[in-house]
Write an enzyme that holds these catalytic residues in place. Structure first.
Site, PDB file in Angstrom:
ATOM      1  N   ARG A   1       0.853  -1.189   0.000  1.00 38.58           N
ATOM      2  CA  ARG A   1       0.000   0.000   0.000  1.00 38.58           C
ATOM      3  C   ARG A   1       0.883   1.231   0.000  1.00 38.58           C
ATOM      4  NH1 ARG A   1      -3.434  -2.838  -1.551  1.00 38.58           N
ATOM      5  NH2 ARG A   1      -5.486  -3.267  -0.698  1.00 38.58           N
TER       6      ARG A   1
ATOM      7  N   GLU B   1      -3.543   7.555  -4.907  1.00 34.90           N
ATOM      8  CA  GLU B   1      -3.640   6.934  -6.227  1.00 34.90           C
ATOM      9  C   GLU B   1      -4.835   7.526  -6.964  1.00 34.90           C
ATOM     10  OE1 GLU B   1      -3.826   2.708  -5.693  1.00 34.90           O
ATOM     11  OE2 GLU B   1      -1.848   2.628  -4.783  1.00 34.90           O
TER      12      GLU B   1
ATOM     13  N   HIS C   1      -1.062   0.146  -9.818  1.00 37.42           N
ATOM     14  CA  HIS C   1      -1.695  -0.797  -8.874  1.00 37.42           C
ATOM     15  C   HIS C   1      -2.275  -2.012  -9.630  1.00 37.42           C
ATOM     16  CE1 HIS C   1      -3.578  -0.946  -4.591  1.00 37.42           C
ATOM     17  NE2 HIS C   1      -3.321  -2.165  -5.032  1.00 37.42           N
TER      18      HIS C   1
HETATM   19  C1  DGY Z   1      -5.417  -6.165  -2.974  1.00 36.59           C
HETATM   20  O1  DGY Z   1      -6.086  -7.161  -3.281  1.00 36.59           O
HETATM   21  O2  DGY Z   1      -5.339  -5.746  -1.821  1.00 36.59           O
HETATM   22  C2  DGY Z   1      -4.658  -5.508  -4.084  1.00 36.59           C
HETATM   23  O3  DGY Z   1      -4.066  -4.345  -3.715  1.00 36.59           O
HETATM   24  C3  DGY Z   1      -5.500  -5.378  -5.322  1.00 36.59           C
HETATM   25  O4  DGY Z   1      -5.693  -6.642  -5.806  1.00 36.59           O
END
Ligand code: DGY
Length: 327
Positions: A236, A265, A284
Site C-alpha cells: 500500500r 492513487e 496498482h
Molecule cells: C489487494 O487485493 O489488496 C490488491 O491491492 C489489489 O488486488
C-alpha cells in the site's frame, strides 16, 4: 430478491454468480462512484461488493439498515472500518490466497525492472537515443546472488521468497511476529528492521497498511539503506513516505524504486516522483491477470451469496459480527 450493489464492473463470472441469487446493480463508470452516490445506493442494499477505492465506514453503514455483508474485491482491507462494521453486525470479507502468486510475480517483475532499469532503457530506445553498444550504458544492479529483504513474510512475501530462490538470492526478512516455521521452510533469515535496511540490495514490502506500518519507510529508514539499494512496494502506498523517497532517490541515497502503489492513487500530476528516471511506476496492477481478477470476482460473489443464504462467508474478516448476528 435481495439487492446487491457492485461499485465497479468486475469480471462477468462474479456478476453471473451474484445474479443467480440477487438483483444486481453495477456502477458502470471507470471512476469509483462519488461518495454521495455510494451513500445513496447502499440505502436499500442487502450486500455490497466494494473496491479498495471505496471507504466503508460508520457513516456509510448507518445509511444501510438492510446491509448484511460488504465483500471487498481485494485482499487488503484498509479501506474498511472493521470495528464500525462489527458494532453494526455487518459482515466483511476479502479475497485472500487467490492473488498471492500473481502479486508475487509483479513484485518480482518490479525487482527486475527497477534493478536493471528496463523502463528507462525502453524509453531511451524509443526516444531514438540508441547510438551504439555502450560499455557503461544503463548499468544496473545484479539480481542473481543479491540480498533480498522482505518486509513481511505472509502469503505474498513467502511467494516472493520462493521466486528469489531461482535467482540464488540470499533472503532476509523482518516481520511481526517472527515466523520460524516459514524460515525453515523457505531458508530465509530473520533480522531486525534496521539490519534488513542496511544489508539488503533489494527490499520488497509485503505488510498491510496499519497505523504501525504507515510511513515505515521514512527519511530515517532511507538513511540506513545502501546507495545501491532498490525499494519495491506492491503493498500500500502510505507505507512509504513519498517525499522522503523522492529525496532518497534524487540524492542517490538509494538507487531505484519500483512502485505498484502510491499515496494517493493516482499520483497528482505534479508529484516529483513522476519526473525521476530511477523510479518505475505501474498503476496498482499487482493482481491484474485475467485469471486472478476473475477468481477474485467469483470469490467476492461466493462471500456475498453465503451471507445472503444465512451462511458464514468463507472469507469473513470479522467473525464477531457473525456471532452477533446469530444471537
Ligand atoms: C489487494 O487485493 O489488496 C490488491 O491491492 C489489489 O488486488
Amino acid at each position: 430478491m435481495p439487492k446487491v450493489f457492485v461499485t465497479r464492473q468486475i469480471p462477468e463470472p462474479g456478476l453471473d454468480l451474484l445474479r443467480q441469487f440477487a438483483e444486481v446493480k453495477v456502477w458502470p463508470e471507470e471512476l469509483p462512484p462519488p461518495r454521495e452516490t455510494l451513500l445513496r445506493e447502499v440505502k436499500d442494499c442487502d450486500a455490497l461488493v466494494s473496491l479498495l477505492t471505496d471507504r466503508i465506514d460508520g457513516e456509510l453503514l448507518d445509511q444501510a439498515s438492510k446491509l448484511k455483508v460488504v465483500a471487498n474485491y481485494a485482499v487488503g482491507y484498509d479501506n474498511m472500518d472493521i470495528s464500525a462494521a462489527t458494532q453494526r453486525g455487518v459482515l466483511l470479507t476479502n479475497t485472500p490466497g487467490v492473488l498471492t502468486d500473481t502479486t508475487a510475480d509483479l513484485a518480482f517483475t518490479l525487482i527486475l525492472a527497477a534493478g536493471r532499469r528496463i523502463v528507462e532503457a525502453n524509453r531511451y530506445v524509443m526516444a531514438g537515443k540508441w547510438k551504439t553498444w555502450g560499455p557503461t550504458l544503463l548499468l544496473g544492479q545484479d539480481i542473481h546472488g543479491a540480498t533480498l529483504g522482505l518486509v513481511g513474510l505472509g502469503r505474498i512475501g513467502s511467494a516472493v521468497a520462493r521466486r528469489a530462490q531461482g535467482f540464488n538470492m540470499k533472503v532476509l526478512y523482518y516481520s511481526v511476529p517472527r515466523n520460524e516455521e516459514m524460515e525453515k521452510e523457505l531458508g530465509v533469515e530473520y533480522v531486525s528492521f534496521d539490519e534488513l535496511l542496511s544489508q539488503s540490495d533489494f527490499i520488497s514490502i509485503h505488510v498491510p497498511l496499519t497505523p504501525d506500518t504507515r510511513h515505515l519507510f521514512n527519511a530515517e529508514a532511507f538513511s540506513k539503506m545502501k546507495p545501491t539499494a532498490v525499494l519495491v512496494n506492491t503493498a500500500r502506498g502510505p507505507i512509504v513516505d513519498e517525499a522522503a523517497l523522492y529525496n532518497a532517490l534524487k540524492s542517490g541515497q538509494i538507487a531505484a524504486a519500483g512502485l505498484d502503489v502510491m499515496d494517493p492513487e493516482p499520483p497528482k500530476a505534479d508529484n516529483p516522483l513522476l519526473k525521476l528516471d530511477n523510479v518505475t511506476i505501474v498503476p496498482h496492477i499487482a493482481s491484474a491477470s485475467i485469471a486472478t481478477r476473475t477468481r477474485m470476482a467469483t470469490m467476492a460473489a461466493e462471500n456475498v451469496v453465503a451471507a445472503l443464504k444465512g451462511q458464514i462467508p468463507p472469507n469473513i474478516l470479522n467473525k464477531e459480527a457473525w456471532d452477533k448476528r446469530r444471537k
